[in-house]
Scaffold this active site. Structure first.
Site, mmCIF file in Angstrom:
data_model
loop_
_atom_site.group_PDB
_atom_site.id
_atom_site.type_symbol
_atom_site.label_atom_id
_atom_site.label_comp_id
_atom_site.label_asym_id
_atom_site.label_seq_id
_atom_site.Cartn_x
_atom_site.Cartn_y
_atom_site.Cartn_z
ATOM 1 N N GLU A 504 89.310 43.479 48.347
ATOM 2 C CA GLU A 504 88.595 42.333 47.783
ATOM 3 C C GLU A 504 89.657 41.395 47.213
ATOM 4 O OE1 GLU A 504 86.644 42.700 44.059
ATOM 5 O OE2 GLU A 504 84.863 41.677 44.777
ATOM 6 N N GLU A 510 79.941 38.282 45.581
ATOM 7 C CA GLU A 510 79.266 38.736 44.357
ATOM 8 C C GLU A 510 79.151 37.607 43.322
ATOM 9 O OE1 GLU A 510 81.496 42.104 43.021
ATOM 10 O OE2 GLU A 510 83.162 40.924 42.264
HETATM 11 C C1 NOJ Z 1 82.876 45.054 41.591
HETATM 12 C C2 NOJ Z 1 82.924 45.072 43.082
HETATM 13 O O1 NOJ Z 1 83.542 43.922 43.578
HETATM 14 C C3 NOJ Z 1 81.510 45.196 43.574
HETATM 15 O O2 NOJ Z 1 81.470 45.084 44.977
HETATM 16 C C4 NOJ Z 1 80.956 46.504 43.102
HETATM 17 O O3 NOJ Z 1 79.608 46.596 43.491
HETATM 18 C C5 NOJ Z 1 81.033 46.623 41.581
HETATM 19 N N1 NOJ Z 1 82.345 46.306 41.146
HETATM 20 C C6 NOJ Z 1 80.668 48.016 41.101
HETATM 21 O O4 NOJ Z 1 81.678 48.925 41.461
HETATM 22 CA CA CA Z 2 85.053 42.455 42.326
#
Ligand code: NOJ
Ligand code: CA
Length: 704
Positions: A504, A510
């Site tokens: 990421e 997100e």
């Molecule tokens: C942040 C991550 O980027 C996301 O994809 C994940 O669902 C959450 N953390 C929980 O681990």
């Molecule tokens: Ca993240």
């Protein structure tokens, strides 16, 4: 303009007039690099592109801890070695089926006479840019040493436009700011947005990969390659002189690097071109990494997946099964006695729904988050033992799901959220990976949300860089693929460990559920974050109004639906998620067809158009097939462009399906307005294609 050019020319002459200068040209002759020692023995380099200065004379060296004599000056040249290298190699997965690694190299061996210490600086000049690294050979007077700071300079020729995110030792999850270098200081505070956990080191500190554009149209990219056993490099700008200098992430005790010769730094990279597409197409970062260490990579496979994920991110369901007690720390693992909170996402029945959806639509895998105990306390930063990565919640039937997925031909994807408790993860790692193999999981998404333990360590320190590397290598020994979130941004290590199929390390989808991202974010990421390797961006959101799935979440996804489709092509990754809920895909089956059809591994990639912050258009050929997929993402200005399909095989006919923004589409006000049309195309076809603000288009071109 004239004045600027004149001064640049003058500086060039003075610099190149140095008698001891070593010069090197790129294979195509467009780049010239010069190394020299100043009068006081300070190593210095500079770079020109088509006779235009790119990097003014810049210093190289180190300050050492507990040592009065730094490795900054007092050097003499002992030996200079040059060589040329030209090789073509085949990646396990990638944008191309074969990659050319072609450069001219200059290795300068230096001796610091006062201390009798040796340092080698190795420079490689590719057609797309310069790379160099420091090497510390075995020697008596420099064995164990601690870096106080690396002092590598990148002296800019002017007040360029930069696409930057603020210096932070813990996260890259920022929107980009586009500004002049001279404006960074005043914009810095405002650039610290969202959920970012700012650990600022300077009001003019920025992260790499840093994308720059000069007033006379040169595109420059600063980054690093092969970040191994070393701290992540940030850049600190001296905004009076427009000189960037390296700024390493410290370890918990403040040290910036614990070294033991023989050793080396990562490569420092400077890409340059007058065509932005060259920056995107460059394979320099991969080429600077070692060839694959995985002898039999047959188990490494690109993955298109869905998952129990967006519903938690949006707030519709929860990772935790109960709100009742922080159990793991108290030694309570009998969750059957805990009261369910009624919103748990990772229930056996919900997971089976995703497995059915994946099987029906031909996805390879299903990711499930929140399957394991500990989530009710996962924001408990500073606690060493939150997760054991082994024990499921009572409503998640590991074996039943394993057998169900197997019967449907779908692979399960494991999730390991460490909550930053890194030693806890390392202690459980062997068991956790074995558990995965026993239960049919070949890939893991790992995560590092929260402050790192041991206390005071940063996500991007040498110590943490070593942890991420340890996890990838250990996973390889179990034949497990890794997709690490919140880890240090990639630097091409996936060449050496192709089981690192994703990272990421930037602001992904997100954030569209945490308030939204800038609509042109995805026109910048390929120039910055993706320079080091693929991103698990998690595209494919069809419902932009997040309150439709989670009434209390009023976030808006700042993108059109067609833009979401294009991301499968423009954001290169061998790991692609269809992130939205199955019910949202069921509402738009005609558009969903593109996500079903699009490939995740490629034999060829053509960058058709590119301008950071404005637009990117890419065409890619599916590996092993004569099918092409085109993606365009657009910034905030509506745009119509003519695209030539001259990359298609001459004399062949294809059927194109064009998924484009409708004329009245807009990322904010009308994101779901798209048109789909089909037509016969060949290599002579030219298409006029419209992209709305925050929009784009996707095209599948299938050989008939
Ligand atoms: C942040 C991550 O980027 C996301 O994809 C994940 O669902 C959450 N953390 C929980 O681990
Ligand atoms: Ca993240």
């Amino acid at each position: 303009m004239m004045k600027y050019t004149f001064y640049a020319f003058l500086a060039c002459v003075v610099f190149f007039a140095n008698a001891s200068a070593q010069e090197l040209r790129s294979p195509n002759g467009k780049l010239t690099f010069v190394f020299s020692l100043q009068k006081d023995g300070t190593p210095t380099y500079g770079l020109t592109y088509k006779n235009k200065m790119v990097i003014k004379p810049s210093h190289l060296g180190f300050e050492l801890e507990k040592d009065s004599v730094s490795l900054l000056n007092g050097f003499q040249v002992m030996e200079v070695k040059t060589r040329s290298f030209d090789e073509t190699w085949k990646p396990v997965w990638g944008e191309l089926s074969s990659i050319r690694n072609h450069y001219n190299e200059l290795a300068v061996s230096l001796l610091q006479t006062k201390t009798n210490r040796q340092l080698v600086i190795r420079f490689r000049l590719f057609d797309e840019g310069l790379a160099f690294r420091y090497e510390f050979p075995t020697q008596k007077n420099l064995i164990y040493f601690t870096i106080k700071e690396e002092r590598t300079q990148f002296a800019m020729t002017g007040d360029h436009t930069a696409f930057w995110i603020p210096g932070d030792y813990d996260t890259q999850e920022y929107d980009y700011t586009t500004s002049k270098l001279s404006e960074i200081r005043s914009l810095f505070k405002g650039a610290v947005t969202g959920n970012a956990s700012q650990t600022s080191f300077s009001p003019t500190g920025v992260q790499t990969a840093l994308m720059l554009k000069t007033a006379d149209g040169l595109y420059i990219n600063l980054h690093e390659a092969a970040l191994i056993n070393y701290a992540c490099m940030h850049l600190n700008l001296d905004d009076k002189n427009m000189v960037f200098e390296s700024w390493l992430t410290p370890n918990a005790n403040g040290d910036k690097g614990n070294m033991q010769a023989p050793c080396q730094t990562p490569w420092r990279t400077i890409m340059v071109s007058d065509d932005a597409r060259d920056i995107l197409a460059s394979k320099m970062t991969l080429n600077l990494n070692e060839p694959s260490k995985i002898k039999d990579p047959s188990w490494i496979k690109p993955v298109k997946y869905v998952g129990v994920w967006w519903e938690m991110i949006a707030g519709k369901s929860s990772w935790s099964y109960t709100n009742e007690f922080p159990s793991v720390q108290l030694g309570i693992t009998d969750y059957s006695k805990a009261k369910p909170n009624g919103t748990h996402g990772a229930t056996t029945s919900n997971v089976k729904k995703y497995i059915d959806f994946a099987a029906k639509h031909g996805f390879d895998g299903v990711l499930v988050e929140g399957w394991n105990i500990g989530w009710e306390d996962w924001f408990g930063n500073g606690k060493d033992y939150v997760f054991d990565f082994l024990t499921p919640y009572p409503d998640f039937d590991v074996k039943g799901i394993r057998d169900y997925a197997r019967s449907k031909g779908v692979k399960m994807i494991m999730h390991h959220e460490t909550s930053g408790a890194v030693r806890n993860y390392e202690r459980h790692m062997d068991q956790a990976y074995r558990f995965m193999k026993d239960n049919g999981y070949d890939a893991v998404k790992s995560g590092y949300v929260g402050n790192i333990l041991p206390r005071g360590d940063y996500h991007y320190s040498q110590w943490m860089v070593n942890h991420y590397q340890y996890a990838v290598e250990k996973a390889a020994s179990y034949r497990i693929m890794v997709n690490a979130h919140e880890a240090v941004r990639p630097t091409g290590i996936c060449r050496t460990y192709p089981n690192l199929i994703g990272n990421e390390s930037a602001r992904g989808t997100e954030y569209q559920a945490f308030g939204g991202s800038k609509p042109n974010h995805v026109t910048i990421l390929p120039f910055t974050r993706l320079i080091g390797g693929p991103m698990d961006y998690t595209p494919g959101i069809f419902e932009m109004d997040v309150s439709k799935i989670s009434p209390n979440n009023h976030s808006h996804v700042n993108s059109t639906l067609a833009n979401q489709l294009a991301l499968y092509v423009t954001m290169y990754s061998p790991l692609q998620m269809a992130a939205d809920l199955p019910e949202n895909y069921d509402r738009f089956p005609d558009a969903f067809q593109f996500i079903k059809d699009v490939a995740v591994d490629w034999s060829d990639s053509k960058y058709l158009e590119a301008e950071p912050g404005e637009y990117i258009t890419v065409a890619r050929k599916a590996k092993g097939k004569d099918n092409w997929f085109v993606g365009n993402v657009n910034g905030t200005n509506p745009r119509t462009a003519k695209i030539s399909l001259d990359f298609l095989d001459k004399g062949s006919t294809y059927e194109a399906t064009i998924y484009a923004d409708a004329k009245d589409a807009h990322y904010k006000t009308n994101p779901q307005a798209y048109d789909i049309r089909k037509m016969k195309v060949n290599s002579n076809t030219q298409l006029d294609l419209f992209s709305a603000p925050g929009g784009g288009y996707a095209i599948s071109i299938i050989r008939k």
